[in-house]
Design a protein around this motif. Structure first.
Motif, short mmCIF file in Angstrom:
data_model
loop_
_atom_site.label_atom_id
_atom_site.label_comp_id
_atom_site.label_asym_id
_atom_site.label_seq_id
_atom_site.Cartn_x
_atom_site.Cartn_y
_atom_site.Cartn_z
N ARG A 90 -11.61 5.90 6.55
CA ARG A 90 -12.72 6.29 5.72
C ARG A 90 -12.62 7.66 5.53
O ARG A 90 -12.82 8.18 4.48
N LYS A 91 -11.91 8.39 6.21
CA LYS A 91 -11.68 9.84 5.91
C LYS A 91 -10.67 9.93 4.76
O LYS A 91 -10.93 10.63 3.70
N ASP A 134 -8.11 -5.92 -0.41
CA ASP A 134 -8.49 -6.65 0.75
C ASP A 134 -7.61 -6.30 1.74
O ASP A 134 -6.49 -6.50 1.81
N ALA A 135 -8.33 -5.61 2.78
CA ALA A 135 -7.36 -5.02 3.93
C ALA A 135 -6.63 -6.17 4.75
O ALA A 135 -5.76 -5.91 5.39
N ARG A 136 -7.32 -7.52 4.61
CA ARG A 136 -6.75 -8.72 5.34
C ARG A 136 -5.30 -8.85 4.84
O ARG A 136 -4.52 -9.50 5.44
N ARG A 137 -5.23 -8.60 3.50
CA ARG A 137 -3.85 -8.71 2.89
C ARG A 137 -2.72 -8.16 3.83
O ARG A 137 -1.36 -8.63 3.70
N TYR A 138 -3.04 -7.15 4.29
CA TYR A 138 -1.93 -5.94 4.89
C TYR A 138 -1.61 -6.63 6.21
O TYR A 138 -0.49 -6.14 6.96
N ARG A 139 -2.14 -7.58 6.84
CA ARG A 139 -2.00 -7.91 8.28
C ARG A 139 -0.56 -8.24 8.40
O ARG A 139 0.14 -8.89 7.60
N GLY A 185 0.67 -1.13 -0.02
CA GLY A 185 -0.01 0.19 -0.07
C GLY A 185 0.79 1.24 -0.08
O GLY A 185 0.27 2.35 0.10
N HIS A 186 2.04 1.30 -0.11
CA HIS A 186 2.99 2.36 0.12
C HIS A 186 4.07 2.38 -1.48
O HIS A 186 4.08 1.22 -1.80
N ALA A 207 -5.42 3.62 3.53
CA ALA A 207 -6.59 3.16 4.10
C ALA A 207 -6.45 1.82 4.80
O ALA A 207 -6.68 1.26 5.85
N ASN A 208 -6.02 0.83 3.72
CA ASN A 208 -6.08 -0.40 4.14
C ASN A 208 -4.78 -0.75 4.85
O ASN A 208 -4.81 -1.82 5.61
N SER A 209 -3.92 0.07 4.89
CA SER A 209 -2.64 -0.33 5.78
C SER A 209 -3.02 -0.06 7.04
O SER A 209 -2.67 -0.60 8.00
N LEU A 210 -3.71 1.06 7.16
CA LEU A 210 -4.57 1.28 8.58
C LEU A 210 -5.26 0.14 9.20
O LEU A 210 -5.18 -0.23 10.26
#
Length: 270
Positions: free
Chosen positions: A140-141, A62-67, A53-54, A187-190
Motif C-alpha cells: 500500500r505504501k 490481479d495479485a493472485r496471478r503472481y502466486r 511485475g518486474h 505491490a502485487n509481487s509482494l
C-alpha cells in the motif's frame, strides 16, 4: 525478446550456446542483474527472465496471478517454448524461492539447482500471517507514495548495507534497475509471491535428489543460518559462504560468484 505464456507477456534474454542455465532475479531486480555475469559463463545457454511485475514483463492487476505456483507454471511453459526439457536453475532471494518451488513441483526438469541467499519460506502459519500483514502494508505504501520513494527507503534497509561500498557506477545501475518498475508490479509481487503467501517447503527439501548448491554471503548472517539449516535437510547439497559478501553476492563479488557457479555446474564432468 518477448514471449507469451499462459496469457502473460514475458521479457526474456538469452546469451551463448551450450547447456541451459535459467536465471531468476530477486525482488526489485530484473534480467539486467545477470548481464555482467554472462561473459563468465561462455559454455552455457544463459536464459534470464523478468519475473511478473518486474522489468519489461507484464504487471497484471490481479495479485493472485503472481502466486508462486503460477510463476512456476509459467517457467515450465517458457522452457517448453524454448524446447528445453531439463535445465540448470539459479535463483537469487525471491528468485531462489521460485527456483526451489520449481524444483519441488518439476523435479525431473531440474538438472542442478543453485540457491543464492534464499529460503524455503516461513515454517509456521503465525510467521506467515505476520509477513502477509507487513507485505500488505508495504504494498500500500508503494501504491500511495510511488516507486521512487519506495526505492529511496529500500536502498537503506540493513539487508543491503554491504552494497553501500560498491563503486558508484554499480550502485547507479542497481538504482536505475529498481526505478524502472511500476507500483502495481512491485505491490502485487509482494501480495502474490511474498514469503507470507507461498507454501513452506521446509518439509519437502528431503525430496530433492538433484545436486543443490547453497550460496550465502558471510556478512548476511540471517541467510547464512537459513542456508545451514537447509543444508542439513537436503540429501545432495553443498554450502558455500563467501567471505566479505552480503546478500547480493552476484553483485558484490561477481567474479567469485560466477566461478563458484561454473565449478558446481561442471563438477564430475570430463
Amino acid at each position: 525478446m518477448t514471449m507469451m505464456v499462459n496469457g502473460v507477456c514475458y521479457h526474456v534474454e538469452q546469451y551463448g550456446e551450450g547447456e541451459p542455465l535459467l536465471l531468476l532475479h530477486g525482488f526489485t531486480g530484473s534480467a539486467d542483474t545477470w548481464r555482467p555475469l554472462a561473459p563468465f559463463w561462455p559454455d552455457f545457454r544463459v536464459m534470464a527472465v523478468d519475473l511478473l511485475g518486474h522489468g519489461r514483463t507484464e504487471a497484471p492487476k490481479d495479485a493472485r496471478r503472481y502466486r508462486i505456483e503460477h510463476e512456476a507454471a509459467d517457467l515450465a511453459a517458457l522452457l517448453d517454448e524454448w524446447g528445453v526439457e531439463q535445465v540448470n536453475v539459479l535463483g537469487y532471494s525471491m528468485g531462489g524461492r521460485l527456483a526451489l518451488a520449481f524444483a519441488v513441483w518439476h523435479p525431473r526438469r531440474v538438472r542442478r539447482l543453485v540457491l543464492e541467499s534464499s529460503s524455503p519460506g516461513l515454517e509456521t502459519e503465525e510467521e506467515r500471517r505476520a509477513r502477509r500483514e507487513a507485505d500488505e502494508a508495504l504494498a500500500r505504501k508503494i501504491e500511495t507514495e510511488g516507486v521512487r520513494a519506495f526505492v529511496d527507503d529500500w536502498e537503506k534497509i540493513p539487508l543491503f548495507a554491504t552494497q553501500q561500498t560498491l563503486p558508484d557506477p554499480v550502485r547507479a545501475a542497481i538504482r536505475r534497475e529498481r526505478l524502472r518498475h511500476t507500483a502495481t508490479g512491485l505491490a502485487n509481487s509482494l501480495r502474490g509471491m511474498g514469503t507470507g503467501v507461498q507454501p513452506s517447503f521446509w518439509e519437502r527439501l528431503g525430496e530433492l535428489a538433484m545436486p543443490v548448491l547453497l550460496v550465502c554471503g558471510e556478512r548476511d548472517e540471517k541467510f547464512c543460518r537459513i542456508a545451514a539449516q537447509m543444508h542439513e535437510r537436503l540429501p545432495n547439497s553443498e554450502l558455500i559462504c563467501v567471505k566479505g559478501a552480503g546478500h547480493a553476492i552476484h553483485v558484490e563479488q561477481p567474479g567469485i560468484f560466477a566461478k563458484i557457479v561454473s565449478e558446481f555446474m561442471t563438477k564430475g564432468e570430463v
